[in-house]
Design a protein around this motif. Sequence first.
Motif, PDB file in Angstrom:
ATOM      1  N   LEU A   1       1.292  -1.418   0.231  1.00  9.14           N
ATOM      2  CA  LEU A   1      -0.124  -0.342   0.082  1.00  9.14           C
ATOM      3  C   LEU A   1       1.139   1.308  -0.061  1.00  9.14           C
ATOM      4  CD1 LEU A   1      -2.297  -0.743   2.722  1.00  9.14           C
ATOM      5  CD2 LEU A   1      -2.887  -1.214   0.604  1.00  9.14           C
TER       6      LEU A   1
ATOM      7  N   SER B   1       2.440   5.580  -4.090  1.00  6.60           N
ATOM      8  CA  SER B   1       3.248   7.452  -4.117  1.00  6.60           C
ATOM      9  C   SER B   1       2.892   7.957  -2.514  1.00  6.60           C
ATOM     10  CB  SER B   1       2.108   7.103  -5.192  1.00  6.60           C
ATOM     11  OG  SER B   1       2.854   6.816  -6.221  1.00  6.60           O
TER      12      SER B   1
ATOM     13  N   ASP C   1      -2.248   5.624  -6.232  1.00  9.08           N
ATOM     14  CA  ASP C   1      -2.229   4.903  -5.489  1.00  9.08           C
ATOM     15  C   ASP C   1      -0.916   5.328  -3.861  1.00  9.08           C
ATOM     16  OD1 ASP C   1       0.148   5.954  -6.780  1.00  9.08           O
ATOM     17  OD2 ASP C   1       0.945   4.030  -7.908  1.00  9.08           O
ATOM     18  N   SER C   2      -1.438   6.921  -3.209  1.00 12.44           N
ATOM     19  CA  SER C   2      -0.609   6.864  -1.933  1.00 12.44           C
ATOM     20  C   SER C   2      -2.150   6.952  -1.145  1.00 12.44           C
ATOM     21  CB  SER C   2      -0.418   8.542  -1.524  1.00 12.44           C
ATOM     22  OG  SER C   2      -1.892   9.151  -2.553  1.00 12.44           O
TER      23      SER C   2
ATOM     24  N   PRO D   1      -7.011  -3.020   0.636  1.00 10.03           N
ATOM     25  CA  PRO D   1      -6.870  -2.742  -0.081  1.00 10.03           C
ATOM     26  C   PRO D   1      -8.424  -2.398  -0.803  1.00 10.03           C
ATOM     27  CG  PRO D   1      -6.194  -4.436   0.224  1.00 10.03           C
ATOM     28  CD  PRO D   1      -5.918  -4.029   1.255  1.00 10.03           C
TER      29      PRO D   1
ATOM     30  N   THR E   1      -8.041   0.786  -5.332  1.00  7.38           N
ATOM     31  CA  THR E   1      -8.150   0.552  -6.722  1.00  7.38           C
ATOM     32  C   THR E   1      -6.551   1.920  -7.352  1.00  7.38           C
ATOM     33  OG1 THR E   1     -10.519   0.557  -7.924  1.00  7.38           O
ATOM     34  CG2 THR E   1      -8.398   0.548  -8.989  1.00  7.38           C
ATOM     35  N   TYR E   2      -5.785   1.240  -8.041  1.00  9.19           N
ATOM     36  CA  TYR E   2      -4.291   1.789  -8.310  1.00  9.19           C
ATOM     37  C   TYR E   2      -4.220   1.570  -9.090  1.00  9.19           C
ATOM     38  CZ  TYR E   2      -2.097   1.705  -3.198  1.00  9.19           C
ATOM     39  OH  TYR E   2      -2.511   2.258  -1.846  1.00  9.19           O
ATOM     40  N   TYR E   3      -3.031   1.877 -10.150  1.00  8.25           N
ATOM     41  CA  TYR E   3      -3.184   1.043 -11.401  1.00  8.25           C
ATOM     42  C   TYR E   3      -1.664   1.797 -11.998  1.00  8.25           C
ATOM     43  CZ  TYR E   3      -7.861   3.152 -12.091  1.00  8.25           C
ATOM     44  OH  TYR E   3      -9.309   3.778 -12.279  1.00  8.25           O
ATOM     45  N   HIS E   4      -0.913   0.765 -12.684  1.00  9.06           N
ATOM     46  CA  HIS E   4       0.283   0.817 -13.049  1.00  9.06           C
ATOM     47  C   HIS E   4       0.097   0.743 -14.635  1.00  9.06           C
ATOM     48  CE1 HIS E   4       0.237  -4.072 -12.999  1.00  9.06           C
ATOM     49  NE2 HIS E   4      -0.970  -3.726 -14.146  1.00  9.06           N
TER      50      HIS E   4
ATOM     51  N   HIS F   1      -6.169  -4.149  -7.687  1.00  7.31           N
ATOM     52  CA  HIS F   1      -6.018  -3.848  -6.621  1.00  7.31           C
ATOM     53  C   HIS F   1      -5.283  -4.583  -5.652  1.00  7.31           C
ATOM     54  CE1 HIS F   1     -10.536  -3.644  -6.463  1.00  7.31           C
ATOM     55  NE2 HIS F   1     -10.566  -4.336  -7.029  1.00  7.31           N
ATOM     56  N   PRO F   2      -4.223  -3.384  -4.618  1.00  6.37           N
ATOM     57  CA  PRO F   2      -3.300  -3.490  -4.028  1.00  6.37           C
ATOM     58  C   PRO F   2      -3.399  -4.523  -2.935  1.00  6.37           C
ATOM     59  CG  PRO F   2      -4.372  -1.229  -3.007  1.00  6.37           C
ATOM     60  CD  PRO F   2      -5.304  -1.952  -4.746  1.00  6.37           C
TER      61      PRO F   2
END
Length: 229
Positions: free
Chosen positions: A53, A56, A74-75, A171, A175-178, A188-189
């Motif tokens: 988690l 950033s 994603d922070s 989580p 929702t995170y993004y790469h 999802h982390p």
Amino acid sequence: MKLDAAFKPERLGGRTTLAFGFEVTTTSGQVPAPLTNLDLRYPVDLGLATSGLGLSTCRPAKLRAHGPDGCPLDSRMGYGTALVEVPIGPAVIHETARITMLSGPIKDGHLQLLIHASGISPINAQIVFSTLLLPAPAPFGGRLDTGIPLVASLPGAPNVAVVQLRTTIGPLHLTYYHHVHGRSVPYHPGGIVLPKSCPHGGFPFAATFAFLDGTSASAQTAVPCPARR
């Protein structure tokens, strides 16, 4: 005082979301003094630092200026709500504030989480404060030490008093993004890592509360060990 905690889901050795909260009560039934510090101790071997988690960092100045939308997605590390009360003569005003937990910059060598609280009506206020992940003596593995700033209410009225808080770190609902081949791909982390074994009596949590009038209180709870399959 009442403290509660849960893992969602609770699978030993697996990744999870920590949900916790507290409720402040008084024997007189009146609004308590404003809360100024919360020291929450959590179980040993709970993998907060290895959760995946907060990839950033959210900068406090950005958070104060723009709210959570001013920080990288994603922070974000969790969400919740807080209930506050303000006595106005014989009446008591209630307001629910939205809570967002975010990864902040390292402070004095310790991981720091930023907390953004936003109220709209009747008290329109946004505040930013932080909690540090610090070591704790056995049977705990660490603690979240949180200084809570005083928040003015309506003109001529006392500062707001936090009487209830519920939030998550994990989580759940995140929702995170790469980036893959030039595209942003949602995911999802992983989440907090639970130990592979459960301590006797369950996973212990304890909290100490300090108030503006110089009083303090404490509470404790435990998440029961999952049933054997």
